[in-house]
Motif scaffolding. Structure first.
Motif, short mmCIF file in Angstrom:
data_model
loop_
_atom_site.label_atom_id
_atom_site.label_comp_id
_atom_site.label_asym_id
_atom_site.label_seq_id
_atom_site.Cartn_x
_atom_site.Cartn_y
_atom_site.Cartn_z
N ILE A 65 0.85 -1.18 0.00
CA ILE A 65 0.00 0.00 0.00
C ILE A 65 0.89 1.24 0.00
O ILE A 65 1.72 1.41 0.90
N GLY A 66 0.75 2.10 -1.01
CA GLY A 66 1.55 3.32 -1.08
C GLY A 66 2.99 3.01 -1.45
O GLY A 66 3.92 3.37 -0.72
N HIS A 67 3.21 2.39 -2.61
CA HIS A 67 4.53 1.89 -3.01
C HIS A 67 5.47 2.96 -3.53
O HIS A 67 6.66 2.70 -3.74
N GLY A 68 4.99 4.19 -3.79
CA GLY A 68 5.86 5.21 -4.38
C GLY A 68 6.35 4.77 -5.75
O GLY A 68 5.61 4.16 -6.51
N ASN A 82 9.02 -17.41 -7.52
CA ASN A 82 7.62 -17.35 -7.96
C ASN A 82 6.73 -16.49 -7.08
O ASN A 82 5.59 -16.85 -6.76
N ILE A 83 7.25 -15.32 -6.69
CA ILE A 83 6.46 -14.37 -5.92
C ILE A 83 5.64 -13.50 -6.88
O ILE A 83 6.11 -13.13 -7.96
N ARG A 84 4.44 -13.15 -6.45
CA ARG A 84 3.59 -12.25 -7.24
C ARG A 84 3.33 -11.00 -6.42
O ARG A 84 2.91 -11.08 -5.26
N TYR A 85 3.59 -9.83 -7.00
CA TYR A 85 3.49 -8.55 -6.30
C TYR A 85 2.37 -7.70 -6.89
O TYR A 85 2.23 -7.59 -8.11
N SER A 86 1.60 -7.06 -6.01
CA SER A 86 0.60 -6.07 -6.42
C SER A 86 0.86 -4.78 -5.65
O SER A 86 1.08 -4.82 -4.43
N GLY A 87 0.85 -3.66 -6.36
CA GLY A 87 1.06 -2.36 -5.73
C GLY A 87 -0.20 -1.53 -5.80
O GLY A 87 -0.91 -1.54 -6.81
N LEU A 88 -0.48 -0.79 -4.72
CA LEU A 88 -1.71 0.00 -4.61
C LEU A 88 -1.34 1.43 -4.27
O LEU A 88 -0.61 1.69 -3.31
N GLU A 89 -1.82 2.38 -5.06
CA GLU A 89 -1.48 3.79 -4.88
C GLU A 89 -2.71 4.69 -5.04
O GLU A 89 -3.63 4.38 -5.81
N ILE A 90 -2.70 5.81 -4.33
CA ILE A 90 -3.69 6.86 -4.57
C ILE A 90 -3.18 7.86 -5.60
O ILE A 90 -3.96 8.63 -6.16
N SER A 91 -1.87 7.85 -5.87
CA SER A 91 -1.24 8.82 -6.76
C SER A 91 -1.01 8.22 -8.14
O SER A 91 -0.26 7.26 -8.30
N ALA A 92 -1.64 8.82 -9.16
CA ALA A 92 -1.42 8.36 -10.53
C ALA A 92 0.03 8.58 -10.96
O ALA A 92 0.60 7.79 -11.72
N THR A 93 0.65 9.65 -10.45
CA THR A 93 2.06 9.92 -10.76
C THR A 93 2.94 8.78 -10.27
O THR A 93 3.82 8.30 -10.99
N MET A 94 2.71 8.32 -9.03
CA MET A 94 3.52 7.24 -8.48
C MET A 94 3.24 5.91 -9.18
O MET A 94 4.15 5.10 -9.38
N LYS A 95 2.00 5.70 -9.57
CA LYS A 95 1.70 4.49 -10.33
C LYS A 95 2.47 4.47 -11.64
O LYS A 95 3.08 3.47 -12.02
N ARG A 96 2.46 5.60 -12.37
CA ARG A 96 3.18 5.67 -13.64
C ARG A 96 4.68 5.49 -13.43
O ARG A 96 5.34 4.79 -14.21
N GLU A 97 5.23 6.12 -12.40
CA GLU A 97 6.66 5.98 -12.11
C GLU A 97 7.01 4.53 -11.79
O GLU A 97 8.02 4.00 -12.26
#
Length: 228
Positions: A65-68, A82-97
């Motif tokens: 949560i909030g991965h920057g 074989n790890i699977r990662y999901s990232g969750l952000e409120i910031s579209a800028t951080m998601k794109r980065e």
């Protein structure tokens, strides 16, 4: 530390401090991307300690949560096979980065990044083995609701790692007066008493960091691991 606070207040106006606090909470645009890079550099020890606290195993599914900018994703994925990662952000800028920085992991189907509104997670019940977050707790608008949402998406026996800087350190930073809720360990454990989580482990750390005025100061931080 007090000298450091005065030096920062001299260097930045109140408007500057408000803008900095806003960008730390919700990074946007080029300034937000720059902030994301700085946060990655200054918070890496806290991030690594939070990752290590999760005891990740092969085939685990991890949510952050909030991965920057998520420059630390390689560290997460190197914990086991074989790890699977999901990232969750409120910031579209951080998601794109994060998507830009981690294109190879996305292309290999090891990572996916999502936007959300800060409350409801876009996942089914019992989806993840571990959930982690670093330096986001100060911005949780409804902490109990968010904790219950984490509990919902965790599998039985799963872990939630929370990394945060202690109130005694944070209160000396003038920008935290603008929208930050500060915590110490007892504040966080008191929150947990209102949920179904149990406290699994608490690790206190101290590290030396360079202040805005160029001084070396000691930052106290804590990683609390919760179990479902």
């Amino acid at each position: 530390m007090e000298h450091n606070k005065k030096e920062i207040e001299k260097e930045f106006s109140d408007t500057d401090l408000k803008e900095l606090a806003s960008q730390l909470r919700f990074p946007e645009g080029k300034k937000g991307a720059d902030i994301g890079r700085k946060m990655d550099e200054t918070n890496i020890s806290m991030t690594i300690d939070t990752i290590d606290a999760l005891n990740i195993s092969a085939y685990d599914s991890i949510l952050e949560i909030g991965h920057g900018n998520c420059n630390h994703l390689g560290k997460v994925l190197s914990q086991a096979n074989n790890i699977r990662y999901s990232g969750l952000e409120i910031s579209a800028t951080m998601k794109r980065e994060a998507q830009r920085v981690n294109k190879k992991h996305i292309d290999s189907n090891r990572a996916t990044f999502y936007l959300y509104g800060g409350s409801i997670f876009p996942f089914e019940d019992h989806t993840f083995n571990q959930v982690m977050t670093v330096n986001t707790i100060y911005f949780w608008e409804n902490p109990i609701d968010l904790l219950q949402e984490v509990f919902r998406v965790l599998k039985p026996g799963g872990f939630f790692g929370i990394g945060f800087a202690q109130k005694t350190f944070m209160k000396e930073l003038p920008f935290v007066e603008h929208g930050f809720k500060l915590y110490d360990t007892s504040d966080v454990t008191d929150l947990m008493k209102e949920t179904a989580f149990r406290v699994f482990d608490i690790v206190d750390k101290t590290e030396e960091v360079i202040s805005k005025s160029g001084e070396t100061v000691k930052r106290q931080y804590t990683v609390i691991t919760l179990a479902k």
